[in-house]
Structure formats: C-alpha cells, structure tokens
Design an enzyme around this catalytic site. Structure first.
Site, PDB file in Angstrom:
ATOM      1  N   HIS A   1      -0.649  -3.874   1.278  1.00 37.59           N
ATOM      2  CA  HIS A   1      -0.749  -4.689   2.867  1.00 37.59           C
ATOM      3  C   HIS A   1       0.633  -4.923   2.731  1.00 37.59           C
ATOM      4  CE1 HIS A   1      -1.197  -7.912   5.545  1.00 37.59           C
ATOM      5  NE2 HIS A   1      -2.279  -7.293   5.647  1.00 37.59           N
TER       6      HIS A   1
ATOM      7  N   ASP B   1      -1.695  -9.185  -5.603  1.00 35.41           N
ATOM      8  CA  ASP B   1      -2.211  -9.967  -3.930  1.00 35.41           C
ATOM      9  C   ASP B   1      -3.566  -9.516  -4.620  1.00 35.41           C
ATOM     10  OD1 ASP B   1      -3.118  -9.905  -1.792  1.00 35.41           O
ATOM     11  OD2 ASP B   1      -1.931  -8.146  -0.915  1.00 35.41           O
TER      12      ASP B   1
ATOM     13  N   LYS C   1      -9.992 -15.801   3.828  1.00 35.06           N
ATOM     14  CA  LYS C   1     -10.448 -14.858   3.373  1.00 35.06           C
ATOM     15  C   LYS C   1     -11.338 -15.299   2.146  1.00 35.06           C
ATOM     16  CE  LYS C   1      -6.823 -11.568   4.063  1.00 35.06           C
ATOM     17  NZ  LYS C   1      -7.326 -10.691   4.715  1.00 35.06           N
TER      18      LYS C   1
END
Ligand code: PLP
Length: 416
Positions: A132, A209, A235
């Site tokens: 990302h 991550d 999330k």
C-alpha cells in the site's frame, strides 16, 4: 493453526454471518445494502458504537493529567485498551503498544524516529511490489533525506511475492524489511514467517503492515518474531482515528520521539526537555481516547467471533467468489499467488472499473474501483485500475451472487 498456515480447505465457520449481520446497525438503516468494501473500512457493530457513546456519557475526561476521579477512570480505560491490544497481538508487554492514528501514522512514526536515527547512506531498505502507498511513500520521503537505497521485491507470475527474488535482494547492508501481511489490492497473503527469518539472518529489522491481516486472522507477534507490526482500528470493526503500532521494547526504548508536546515529557525547561519512556514518548498531545476504548470493544468483538472462525468464513467466501466470478465470461480475477484471503480484484472486458462500480452501486453493491492505494502494483499488472470486492464477517454467499448478477447486468448494458 498458526498465523502462517491459514486453512487451505476451510472448515465451516463457527458463526452464521446472517446472524452476525444483525450486530451491525448500518444494515438495518440500509436494507438491501451489499457491502463489499471492508478492505477500505469495516462497518461497526452496535457494541462499538454504544461503547464509544457510553464512554462519552459516563466516563469522559482527559487522561494522564487530572487527579480527579473521572480522569483516573478515563486513564484506566485508555490503558486497559492498550492491554487489550497487547493481548490481541500477543505482545509481551503493554509498553510495546503505541496508539497511533492508524497504520499510515505508525509507518511514518517508524520511518521518522527509528529510520531517521538508525539508517545511513549506503544502507538498504527492502519493500515489495505488493505494498500500500502507506508502506512506500514514508520510505521514499526518508530515503530522499537520508540517502539509503530502497529496493523492491517483485511479484511472481501468479501475483504472489517472489520469495527467491526477495531473498536475493537481502544483503549485509539491508537494515529494514517492510512488508504487508496481506496485500490490500489483491488479497495475496505474504509468507511473513519466512520473510522474518530471512531478514533476521541478515541482521535486518522487520516491519509488518497488518492492516488487512489483523481483522481476519490470528496474529502472534512473538511467534512471528517481527520487530514492528501495525494495524488500523477502522478496518478491525473499530472507530476511525485509532491504530496500533507494536514494536519490540528494546527497539522502542532506543527510539527518539518524533512529535513533541504534552504527555510525552518528564521535564521541560526552555533549555532542555527530558522524555517519558515508551509508549508515552510516542503519544504527544491528547490522544484519541474514545477511539482506543472503541477499539478495545472491537477487538473483544472480533475475538468473541474467533479469528480462526473469521478466517475460515472469509476463506470459504473467497473460494466461493473465485469460483462463481471466474465462471462469468469476460470477467478476470487478478492473481494473488498461492493464498488469497477476503479480497478479489477483478476486471470485466469492455467496462472500466469506475463505470462498473457506479453500475454496481445502482444495485446497492458497494465496491471499490481504482488503484486501491497500491498504484505501482496495479500499474505493474498492466491494469491501471481494478474493481475490488472485499469481505467482512457480515458477508455471505448471497452477496457474491448479487455481485455476479449485477456484473452480468452491467455486461448486458454495455453490449447494447
Ligand atoms: N496498509 C494496508 C495494507 C492498507 O490496506 C491500508 C488501508 O487501506 C493502509 C496500510 C493504510 O491504512 P490507514 O489509512 O488506516 O492508515
């Protein structure tokens, strides 16, 4: 089962997603909503919404400052949330848990504190093509300041990480390996255990991550042996504005502050300031107190369902989705290597992903279209953009059927 060997042939989930869905008020407000964008942000169960509201109603005050009872109570709840996050990741010590705004802030913290202190010209940082932007841009910004080399491990022909090519990039100058646990653009699971082993053999630190992994699979930072791990609260069915950075205590102890202000100091004079020990050293100013408390409720909620069960549920849904959608003529699912979870990126011949997402919205189906903040990966795949469906605990096979039917309807519209 460990965090690294999720089920290839998933067992039946121990919960019924149709029952779980009732925990999420948004679906009562929007009957017929097919929410397939949990990879961007998950919906919130009532317990989280109510937990935050109840905190503001009953226990709210600033933390770590007041001597009065309400402030002590608020502080107690905030620190209990830290302990909850410790338990979620199986960290050794709650002092290894730093509350941040989200994974983006966590990675910027590591770059600007650890990276700016311990990286030098000639050093190497290794990331992957599956990252990302949050795990690319902070390293580029720091590289331009410090002068180290940023290396990128490629994906293989199937869309998984090319582990041999990754290993070949490691050397005596590698100081940090920063990788995603589960790729947000494609759902590819990375072999993080092997990555940690290979990187540590070269003396490099490892940052993982865990944004897309933490909501859907057991994560044990001690078993993994990683040096840094991060995820975002929103999330994991928690509030926005809160996230977690785990770092091994010895590493955090050696890191200087990256932001200055209240709460992170021991003593301030106009000549000099001394700092608190971690984690307070990294939490300057009033933090997102209610966010931390809501996050703790969300982590309770996730563990109440069971992360093994969530993984089994989403793995089964993913397998169903791949099977159902790949049977549709003109629909192409983007490769994600050997193990894919909860995320399906696809392209439909002759329909731009943004047009497709707009048509799907007319069918009350929420998906994401674009490069998913992983532009280098989507560009490398030669796509420019994809349509991404991502799953949560409230999705079931009927959501995928609805998606498939709406894609067929879109294809008919475009044929006319
Ligand atoms: N890393 C991954 C893999 C993600 O999926 C995301 C968000 O989509 C991020 C980092 C950034 O998370 P946040 O925007 O919550 O900081």
């Amino acid at each position: 089962m460990t965090h690294l060997s999720p089920l290839r042939t998933p067992a039946a989930a121990a919960f019924d997603p149709r029952v779980v869905k009732r925990d999420f008020p948004i679906f009562a407000r929007h009957p017929g909503l097919v929410f397939l964008d949990s990879g961007a942000s998950a919906q919130k169960p009532a317990v989280v919404i109510d937990g935050v509201a109840e905190f503001y109603r009953s226990d709210y005050a600033n933390i770590h400052r007041g001597v009065y009872r309400l402030s002590a109570r608020s502080t107690e709840l905030y620190e209990a949330a830290r302990e909850r996050a410790r338990r979620f990741l199986n960290a050794r010590d709650a002092a290894e848990i730093v509350f941040v705004r989200g994974a983006t802030e966590a990675i910027n913290l590591v770059a600007n504190s650890w990276g700016a202190t311990f990286l030098a010209p000639g050093d190497e940082v290794v990331i992957t093509e599956l990252e990302h932007h949050a795990n690319i841009v902070p390293w580029q910004l720091l590289r331009d300041r410090v002068g180290f080399t940023l290396k990128v491990a490629p994906v293989d022909a199937t869309g998984g990480l090319d582990l041999a090519a990754f290993e070949a990039l490691l050397g005596p100058r590698t100081k940090l390996v920063a990788v995603t646990h589960l790729a947000n653009a494609t759902g590819a699971l990375l072999p993080v255990e092997a990555i940690v082993r290979l990187a540590h053999a070269k003396g490099a630190k490892v940052l993982i991550d865990g944004c897309q992994a933490a909501p859907r699979m057991p994560v044990d930072v001690r078993a993994l042996g990683c040096d840094f791990y991060t995820f975002s609260g929103h999330k994991t069915y928690g509030p926005t504005g809160i996230g977690v950075l785990y770092a091994r205590k010895a590493i955090l102890d050696a890191m200087p502050p990256w932001q200055g202000g209240g709460d992170m100091i021991l003593n301030v004079t106009f000549e000099q300031t001394t700092f608190q020990d971690p984690p307070a050293r990294f939490e300057a100013g009033t933090p997102d107190i209610s966010g931390a408390i809501g996050l703790a409720v969300a982590l309770d909620y996730i563990d109440g369902l069971g992360r093994e069960a969530i993984l089994a549920h989403e793995a089964a849904l993913t397998a169903y989705g791949v099977d159902r959608l790949s049977r549709l003529p003109g629909v192409h699912i983007v490769g994600a290597g050997q193990q894919r979870y909860a995320i399906l990126s696809l392209n439909v011949d002759g329909i731009h992903p943004h047009d497709l997402a707009t048509i799907l919205d007319q069918h009350h189906i929420a998906v994401r279209a674009g490069h998913h903040c992983a532009q280098p990966l989507v560009d490398k795949l030669g796509l420019g953009a994809t349509t991404r469906a991502s799953f949560g605990v409230y999705n079931d096979e009927s959501d995928i059927d609805a998606l498939a039917d709406a894609i067929v309807a879109a294809q008919k519209m475009f044929k006319r």
